[in-house]
Motif scaffolding. Sequence first.
Motif, PDB file in Angstrom:
ATOM      1  N   GLY A 142     -14.528  14.732  12.262  1.00  0.00           N
ATOM      2  CA  GLY A 142     -13.318  14.329  12.974  1.00  0.00           C
ATOM      3  C   GLY A 142     -13.059  12.834  12.893  1.00  0.00           C
ATOM      4  N   LEU A 143     -14.103  12.053  13.115  1.00  0.00           N
ATOM      5  CA  LEU A 143     -13.963  10.594  13.056  1.00  0.00           C
ATOM      6  C   LEU A 143     -13.677  10.112  11.636  1.00  0.00           C
ATOM      7  CD1 LEU A 143     -16.843   9.628  15.493  1.00  0.00           C
ATOM      8  CD2 LEU A 143     -14.385   9.223  15.866  1.00  0.00           C
ATOM      9  N   SER A 144     -14.256  10.766  10.651  1.00  0.00           N
ATOM     10  CA  SER A 144     -14.065  10.351   9.256  1.00  0.00           C
ATOM     11  C   SER A 144     -12.656  10.612   8.762  1.00  0.00           C
ATOM     12  CB  SER A 144     -15.055  11.078   8.342  1.00  0.00           C
ATOM     13  OG  SER A 144     -16.369  10.735   8.667  1.00  0.00           O
ATOM     14  N   ILE A 145     -12.074  11.702   9.213  1.00  0.00           N
ATOM     15  CA  ILE A 145     -10.734  12.049   8.741  1.00  0.00           C
ATOM     16  C   ILE A 145      -9.639  11.325   9.536  1.00  0.00           C
ATOM     17  CG2 ILE A 145     -10.261  14.111  10.133  1.00  0.00           C
ATOM     18  CD1 ILE A 145      -9.306  15.404   7.466  1.00  0.00           C
ATOM     19  N   ALA A 146      -9.965  10.837  10.722  1.00  0.00           N
ATOM     20  CA  ALA A 146      -8.967  10.185  11.573  1.00  0.00           C
ATOM     21  C   ALA A 146      -8.273   8.999  10.880  1.00  0.00           C
ATOM     22  CB  ALA A 146      -9.592   9.756  12.896  1.00  0.00           C
ATOM     23  N   PRO A 147      -8.995   8.076  10.220  1.00  0.00           N
ATOM     24  CA  PRO A 147      -8.291   6.982   9.543  1.00  0.00           C
ATOM     25  C   PRO A 147      -7.320   7.474   8.469  1.00  0.00           C
ATOM     26  CG  PRO A 147     -10.608   6.441   9.769  1.00  0.00           C
ATOM     27  CD  PRO A 147     -10.457   7.884  10.167  1.00  0.00           C
ATOM     28  N   LEU A 148      -7.720   8.495   7.704  1.00  0.00           N
ATOM     29  CA  LEU A 148      -6.837   9.050   6.680  1.00  0.00           C
ATOM     30  C   LEU A 148      -5.572   9.613   7.312  1.00  0.00           C
ATOM     31  CD1 LEU A 148      -6.274   9.987   3.725  1.00  0.00           C
ATOM     32  CD2 LEU A 148      -7.495  12.092   4.321  1.00  0.00           C
ATOM     33  N   VAL A 149      -5.729  10.371   8.378  1.00  0.00           N
ATOM     34  CA  VAL A 149      -4.567  10.981   9.049  1.00  0.00           C
ATOM     35  C   VAL A 149      -3.649   9.894   9.600  1.00  0.00           C
ATOM     36  CG1 VAL A 149      -3.870  12.373  11.044  1.00  0.00           C
ATOM     37  CG2 VAL A 149      -5.751  13.143   9.571  1.00  0.00           C
ATOM     38  N   LEU A 150      -4.217   8.884  10.239  1.00  0.00           N
ATOM     39  CA  LEU A 150      -3.394   7.804  10.804  1.00  0.00           C
ATOM     40  C   LEU A 150      -2.656   7.023   9.721  1.00  0.00           C
ATOM     41  CD1 LEU A 150      -5.813   6.529  13.586  1.00  0.00           C
ATOM     42  CD2 LEU A 150      -3.660   7.775  13.907  1.00  0.00           C
ATOM     43  N   VAL A 151      -3.350   6.705   8.645  1.00  0.00           N
ATOM     44  CA  VAL A 151      -2.721   5.957   7.547  1.00  0.00           C
ATOM     45  C   VAL A 151      -1.616   6.785   6.892  1.00  0.00           C
ATOM     46  CG1 VAL A 151      -3.105   4.979   5.243  1.00  0.00           C
ATOM     47  CG2 VAL A 151      -4.678   4.449   7.117  1.00  0.00           C
ATOM     48  N   GLN A 152      -1.879   8.063   6.677  1.00  0.00           N
ATOM     49  CA  GLN A 152      -0.861   8.912   6.049  1.00  0.00           C
ATOM     50  C   GLN A 152       0.343   9.121   6.973  1.00  0.00           C
ATOM     51  OE1 GLN A 152      -0.759   9.711   2.800  1.00  0.00           O
ATOM     52  NE2 GLN A 152      -2.549   8.376   2.806  1.00  0.00           N
ATOM     53  N   ALA A 153       0.104   9.247   8.262  1.00  0.00           N
ATOM     54  CA  ALA A 153       1.216   9.374   9.208  1.00  0.00           C
ATOM     55  C   ALA A 153       2.060   8.108   9.201  1.00  0.00           C
ATOM     56  CB  ALA A 153       0.688   9.653  10.613  1.00  0.00           C
ATOM     57  N   TYR A 154       1.402   6.956   9.174  1.00  0.00           N
ATOM     58  CA  TYR A 154       2.130   5.684   9.107  1.00  0.00           C
ATOM     59  C   TYR A 154       2.946   5.606   7.820  1.00  0.00           C
ATOM     60  CZ  TYR A 154       2.994   0.741   8.412  1.00  0.00           C
ATOM     61  OH  TYR A 154       3.591  -0.465   8.150  1.00  0.00           O
ATOM     62  N   LYS A 155       2.333   5.931   6.697  1.00  0.00           N
ATOM     63  CA  LYS A 155       3.050   5.874   5.416  1.00  0.00           C
ATOM     64  C   LYS A 155       4.225   6.836   5.399  1.00  0.00           C
ATOM     65  CE  LYS A 155      -0.665   4.338   2.365  1.00  0.00           C
ATOM     66  NZ  LYS A 155      -1.444   4.652   1.169  1.00  0.00           N
ATOM     67  N   LEU A 156       4.034   8.010   5.937  1.00  0.00           N
ATOM     68  CA  LEU A 156       5.095   9.014   5.953  1.00  0.00           C
ATOM     69  C   LEU A 156       6.273   8.526   6.787  1.00  0.00           C
ATOM     70  CD1 LEU A 156       5.638  11.851   4.829  1.00  0.00           C
ATOM     71  CD2 LEU A 156       4.758  12.762   6.978  1.00  0.00           C
ATOM     72  N   LEU A 157       5.989   7.970   7.953  1.00  0.00           N
ATOM     73  CA  LEU A 157       7.053   7.482   8.827  1.00  0.00           C
ATOM     74  C   LEU A 157       7.641   6.177   8.314  1.00  0.00           C
ATOM     75  CD1 LEU A 157       5.371   8.258  12.249  1.00  0.00           C
ATOM     76  CD2 LEU A 157       7.221   9.536  11.141  1.00  0.00           C
ATOM     77  N   TRP A 158       6.800   5.272   7.817  1.00  0.00           N
ATOM     78  CA  TRP A 158       7.251   3.965   7.358  1.00  0.00           C
ATOM     79  C   TRP A 158       8.110   4.081   6.110  1.00  0.00           C
ATOM     80  CZ3 TRP A 158       5.991   0.779   3.049  1.00  0.00           C
ATOM     81  CH2 TRP A 158       6.398  -0.530   3.166  1.00  0.00           C
ATOM     82  N   MET A 159       7.696   4.929   5.174  1.00  0.00           N
ATOM     83  CA  MET A 159       8.431   5.055   3.910  1.00  0.00           C
ATOM     84  C   MET A 159       9.814   5.679   4.127  1.00  0.00           C
ATOM     85  SD  MET A 159       6.681   3.498   1.763  1.00  0.00           S
ATOM     86  CE  MET A 159       7.528   3.834   0.242  1.00  0.00           C
ATOM     87  N   LYS A 160       9.971   6.486   5.171  1.00  0.00           N
ATOM     88  CA  LYS A 160      11.291   7.060   5.467  1.00  0.00           C
ATOM     89  C   LYS A 160      12.274   5.982   5.887  1.00  0.00           C
ATOM     90  CE  LYS A 160      10.089  11.742   6.703  1.00  0.00           C
ATOM     91  NZ  LYS A 160      10.091  12.784   7.733  1.00  0.00           N
ATOM     92  N   ARG A 161      11.772   4.905   6.470  1.00  0.00           N
ATOM     93  CA  ARG A 161      12.627   3.820   6.955  1.00  0.00           C
ATOM     94  C   ARG A 161      12.933   2.775   5.890  1.00  0.00           C
ATOM     95  NH1 ARG A 161       9.652   2.895  12.718  1.00  0.00           N
ATOM     96  NH2 ARG A 161      10.233   4.886  13.589  1.00  0.00           N
ATOM     97  N   GLN A 162      12.207   2.817   4.793  1.00  0.00           N
ATOM     98  CA  GLN A 162      12.397   1.834   3.731  1.00  0.00           C
ATOM     99  C   GLN A 162      13.611   2.190   2.880  1.00  0.00           C
ATOM    100  OE1 GLN A 162      10.500  -1.016   3.582  1.00  0.00           O
ATOM    101  NE2 GLN A 162       9.887  -0.132   5.536  1.00  0.00           N
ATOM    102  N   PRO A 163      14.400   1.182   2.497  1.00  0.00           N
ATOM    103  CA  PRO A 163      15.526   1.475   1.620  1.00  0.00           C
ATOM    104  C   PRO A 163      15.041   1.920   0.262  1.00  0.00           C
ATOM    105  CG  PRO A 163      15.254  -0.898   1.911  1.00  0.00           C
ATOM    106  CD  PRO A 163      14.266  -0.226   2.818  1.00  0.00           C
ATOM    107  N   SER A 164      15.759   2.845  -0.356  1.00  0.00           N
ATOM    108  CA  SER A 164      15.378   3.313  -1.691  1.00  0.00           C
ATOM    109  C   SER A 164      15.810   2.280  -2.717  1.00  0.00           C
ATOM    110  CB  SER A 164      15.987   4.683  -1.968  1.00  0.00           C
ATOM    111  OG  SER A 164      17.376   4.602  -1.852  1.00  0.00           O
ATOM    112  N   HIS A 165      15.188   2.352  -3.891  1.00  0.00           N
ATOM    113  CA  HIS A 165      15.450   1.369  -4.974  1.00  0.00           C
ATOM    114  C   HIS A 165      16.855   1.460  -5.452  1.00  0.00           C
ATOM    115  CE1 HIS A 165      11.296   0.125  -5.333  1.00  0.00           C
ATOM    116  NE2 HIS A 165      10.988   1.381  -5.114  1.00  0.00           N
TER     117      HIS A 165
END
Length: 165
Positions: A142-165
């Motif tokens: 659980g602890l090992s996968i938590a950083p991956l889940v948090l980083v991927q959630a951030y990337k998923l949410l953050w990339m939606k807000r970024q303007p496309s090329h």
Amino acid sequence: MTDSLPAIAIGLEPHHNDMMNERPRLKTVSILNRSFAVDVLAEGFLIAVATLTAFYLGLASGQAGVASTMAFATLCLARLLHGFSSRSRESLFKIGIFTNLYLWAAMIIGYLLLMGVLHFRPLMDLFEVVPLTAGQYGLIYGLSIAPLVLVQAYKLLWMKRQPSH
């Protein structure tokens, strides 16, 4: 056991079709820029928190050996899983979870090596690890996968807000 095979596998990452649509980096702009440094520090911090949490929870057993074994296993497994976050600035869900089979192979081999250290008596003695309970393994996973889940959630949410090329 944690970085070598995933690093090689990331070097074999397949190209993505829109790569030629990206603007080149200016030669005056460093690869190690502020944004990259923040990402590295944040992801390292998450892995450190997971590792220290494993150590703290292991101390609850009353044995320092359990605490250090849990921290060691959490750090190794979190670093293996970190390879998935290192593939791209975009979420795994955008680039594809199974598009780099070399990374999966590296992760599986690394995991098997870690399990060898945690279960094969000569390696246990060499690495000074102790046997763990099923509950302790659950905490490690659980602890090992938590950083991956948090980083991927951030990337998923953050990339939606970024303007496309």
